[in-house]
Each structure stands twice: as structure tokens, then as C-alpha cells.
Design a protein around this motif. Structure first.
Motif, PDB file in Angstrom:
ATOM      1  N   ARG A 159      57.771 -46.684  12.351  1.00  0.00           N
ATOM      2  CA  ARG A 159      56.579 -47.392  12.860  1.00  0.00           C
ATOM      3  C   ARG A 159      56.885 -48.814  13.314  1.00  0.00           C
ATOM      4  O   ARG A 159      56.024 -49.505  13.841  1.00  0.00           O
ATOM      5  CB  ARG A 159      55.489 -47.402  11.778  1.00  0.00           C
ATOM      6  N   SER A 195      48.107 -49.499  22.253  1.00  0.00           N
ATOM      7  CA  SER A 195      47.949 -49.236  20.817  1.00  0.00           C
ATOM      8  C   SER A 195      46.483 -48.978  20.553  1.00  0.00           C
ATOM      9  O   SER A 195      45.643 -49.830  20.837  1.00  0.00           O
ATOM     10  CB  SER A 195      48.403 -50.446  20.007  1.00  0.00           C
ATOM     11  N   SER A 199      47.650 -48.705  13.977  1.00  0.00           N
ATOM     12  CA  SER A 199      47.689 -49.949  13.204  1.00  0.00           C
ATOM     13  C   SER A 199      46.454 -50.107  12.319  1.00  0.00           C
ATOM     14  O   SER A 199      46.453 -50.919  11.391  1.00  0.00           O
ATOM     15  CB  SER A 199      47.848 -51.145  14.145  1.00  0.00           C
ATOM     16  N   SER A 208      53.921 -49.042  19.907  1.00  0.00           N
ATOM     17  CA  SER A 208      52.775 -48.547  20.666  1.00  0.00           C
ATOM     18  C   SER A 208      52.499 -47.117  20.225  1.00  0.00           C
ATOM     19  O   SER A 208      53.417 -46.400  19.826  1.00  0.00           O
ATOM     20  CB  SER A 208      53.106 -48.537  22.162  1.00  0.00           C
ATOM     21  N   ASP A 209      51.222 -46.696  20.339  1.00  0.00           N
ATOM     22  CA  ASP A 209      50.958 -45.306  19.957  1.00  0.00           C
ATOM     23  C   ASP A 209      50.493 -44.431  21.123  1.00  0.00           C
ATOM     24  O   ASP A 209      50.226 -43.243  20.935  1.00  0.00           O
ATOM     25  CB  ASP A 209      50.014 -45.223  18.750  1.00  0.00           C
ATOM     26  N   THR A 228      52.095 -39.701  22.782  1.00  0.00           N
ATOM     27  CA  THR A 228      51.282 -40.369  21.761  1.00  0.00           C
ATOM     28  C   THR A 228      51.754 -39.906  20.392  1.00  0.00           C
ATOM     29  O   THR A 228      52.313 -38.815  20.252  1.00  0.00           O
ATOM     30  CB  THR A 228      49.784 -40.078  21.919  1.00  0.00           C
TER      31      THR A 228
END
Ligand code: NAD
Length: 323
Positions: A159, A195, A199, A208-209, A228
Motif C-alpha cells: 500500500r 485515489s 485511504s 493510487s487506487d 483498480t
């Protein structure tokens, strides 16, 4: 008999070790981790293995024919350089690092001192990928769309941007590498990352997701890869869709679905690509013939260049040319 050392005591060391352990002419002699205790515990699963907490100590103590490196992206560098210095062949798991600094140092050293290398882009060893390459040879490819949509791996280094490089460098790299293998070289990359969710669910998330990356190839094809890691465990979608003048070729995790003028067919992988990847590397170590290795360090460097360029593009908002 080939004597093998393994660096890393996590999940993926186990995948390789269990394959090696089934082979008759292979002995796992050393397993090295960040702590001797952990490595000794790990080594107790393999009859001839000793655990080490220090790479140089393992290399000094065991007369190894080859080493497997299965460590997080941030931890690369000294290990590869030490193996090159000693002339020991290595199989290193992807990605090569979190950026290009260490990989550049490693390829520079490899130019001066040739060592057999293999990089863990195992998708290349799939039968369905070979069939895909044949189909693409007989058609004109227009474009590719692809995705790596999944949940976040729970290991703590993943992460953190500094320790993993982020999803595109760490994970989606498999798809980038497959595009290089099936389509050709990339000349320009343009990316947008964001993002949205992770988080708020986990502490210390700096990756970043969500992200989408457009790739322009030297021969004129274009591709878009999206990824993602916000999906809940159990939901995932990973694959590449090739749009050609002969039809649509859809590569999933274990199969290739072909549609030509509405006529459908499928090719399902029947052999384990990790096994083939290991056999190719060990054959090279045994005989010096590295022709069966489908991704070596120099080749994987080009994949790393693209994934790192995507990060730079996402940060600057500008397209990045690949030299
Ligand atoms: N090819 C694939 O399909 C595939 C699948 C999963 C993981 N991987 C790759 O394998 C690598 C490792 O992933 P994992 O899931 O095993 O991670 P993990 O966190 O389970 O294990 C990593 C191990 O490396 C050890 N380590 C870290 N720094 C070290 C150092 N300097 N010296 C010795 N050991 C060190 C850690 O102690 C840990 O045991 C990653 O790069 C990952 O992308 C590849």
C-alpha cells in the motif's frame, strides 16, 4: 544436481520452492530472509535447506548454481549486484524495482559481466498466449483494451508507494509485459491516476487506487489499460481484449476466447506457466542455452520503463515518450 538458493521467505518464495522441491535434479540448499529465525523455520520445509539471515553469508557458505529472488520491489539492488559480481545466475520476481534507478545499475553491470537471468513474467509461458501470438500474426491489430481490477494485497509494503511502486508498476506490469510480447514496443504513454477509497479503509495508504493508461505502439496500435485495487476480496476482472480485422481475441487468466465473424472458440491453458518458467531457467543454468527463457533482465527493463513512465505521466499530467 543443481544447488539453488532462495531469497525471501514470503508467499512467492513458497510458490517457486514447492515447484523446485518436486524436481529430481534440484536441491534447495539455502533460504535467506530478513531474519535468520524466519529463514530457518522456512528452510525446515525443504530437506536439504539451511536458513540464513544474510545474503552474503548464504553465498559464501553454499556453492550455489542459481538463486531465486522473491522480495518486495523496494528491496532490490544489492542482491542482484552481488550475484552478478559472483557470476551466479538468478531468477528475479517482477517488478524489477519501484523505479528505474536500480534496474539501470543492474543492466549496466550485466553488460560488463554476462549472467543468465530470468524475470517472473510467467504469463509469457502460457499456451493461450502462444496461440494469441499466432492469431495476431495472421490479422491486423487495431487496438487493445485491458484491465487489472481487484482488491488490495494485504502485505504492508504493497500500500506504500515508496515500497511497492503502486499497482501499475507492481501488478499491472504483467499486462504491460504481455502487450510488449504480443504487440510490440511502446513509444508513448499517457496516464491518469486517482485515489477514491483505500485511504479511508486502511492506514498509511500512499498508492493510487484507480488508474488508466493509454499506450501508443511504434507500429501504430493503441492500447488502454485500467486498474483498480478497491474491489472487495473475491471480486476481480483481469484480462486483455484484442480488436483485429479478423475478430476479437480475449485473453483471460487461464484461457483465450476467440470470436471470428461470430464463430467462437477457446483455448484453455493445460500446463502451469510457473513450471515452464522454472524449467526454462534451470535448463539455461544446466546447459548454458538460455533460448527457452522468455523474459530476461534486459527485456524486463523495457517493461519497467513503461510502467515507470506511466507514473511520471500521471504525476505531471503530460504524455511521456519512451526512448
Ligand atoms: N509472478 C507472479 O505471479 C507473482 C505473484 C506474487 C508475487 N510476485 C512477486 O514476488 C515478490 C514477493 O512477493 P511476496 O508476495 O512473496 O511478498 P511477501 O511480502 O509475502 O514476501 C517478501 C519476502 O521478502 C523478504 N525480504 C524483504 N527484503 C529482503 C531482503 N533484503 N533480503 C531477504 N529477504 C527480504 C521478506 O522478509 C519477505 O519474506 C514481489 O515482487 C511480487 O510482485 C509475483
Amino acid at each position: 544436481m543443481l544447488k539453488i538458493g532462495i531469497i525471501g521467505t514470503g508467499w512467492f518464495s513458497g510458490v517457486h520452492a514447492n515447484i523446485l522441491n518436486q524436481m529430481e535434479d534440484i536441491q534447495i540448499k539455502g533460504i535467506c530472509g530478513t531474519s535468520k529465525d524466519k529463514a530457518e523455520k522456512y528452510a525446515s520445509n525443504y530437506p536439504d535447506a539451511t536458513g540464513y539471515g544474510d545474503v552474503k553469508e548464504m553465498l559464501d557458505s553454499e556453492d550455489l548454481n542459481a538463486v531465486y529472488i522473491c522480495i518486495p520491489p523496494f528491496a532490490h539492488g544489492e542482491i542482484e549486484l552481488e550475484l552478478i559480481k559472483r557470476g551466479i545466475p538468478f531468477l528475479v520476481e517482477k517488478p524489477l524495482s519501484v523505479d528505474l534507478d536500480i534496474p539501470y545499475e543492474v543492466i549496466t553491470k550485466l553488460k560488463a559481466q554476462k549472467v543468465i537471468t530470468s524475470v517472473g513474467y510467467h504469463f509469457r509461458y502460457r499456451e493461450s498466449v502462444e496461440s494469441l501470438r499466432n492469431e495476431l500474426d495472421q490479422s491486423t491489430l487495431g487496438m487493445v483494451t485491458g484491465e487489472w481490477m481487484g482488491s488490495m494485497p494485504t502485505v504492508s509494503w504493497w500500500r506504500n508507494q515508496q515500497t511497492s511502486g503502486g499497482q501499475f508498476i507492481e501488478q499491472t506490469t504483467h499486462l504491460v509485459d504481455l502487450l510488449r510480447y504480443t504487440v510490440g514496443e511502446v513509444e508513448e504513454v499517457y496516464a491518469a491516476y486517482g485515489s477514491r477509497s483505500l485511504s479511508t479503509q486502511y492506514d498509511n495508504v500512499t498508492v493510487s487506487d484507480i488508474g488508466t493508461v493509454t499506450l501508443k505502439f511504434r507500429n501504430g496500435e493503441i492500447a488502454n489499460l485500467s486498474n483498480t485495487c478497491i474491489l472487495p476480496e473475491g471480486d476481480s476482472s483481469v484480462g486483455l481484449d484484442f480488436y483485429t480485422n479478423k475478430g476479437i481475441f480475449q485473453l483471460g487468466f487461464h484461457s483465450l476466447d476467440i470470436s471470428k465473424e461470430g464463430k467462437k472458440s477457446s483455448i484453455v491453458d493445460s500446463t502451469d506457466p510457473y513450471l515452464k518458467e522454472n524449467q526454462a531457467f534451470l535448463h539455461a543454468v544446466k546447459t548454458g542455452d538460455s533460448s527457452k527463457i522468455l523474459s530476461n533482465y534486459e527485456d524486463a527493463y523495457k517493461t519497467q520503463e513503461i510502467t515507470v513512465a506511466a507514473l511520471k505521466s500521471a504525476e505531471t499530467g503530460l504524455p511521456v515518450k519512451i526512448s
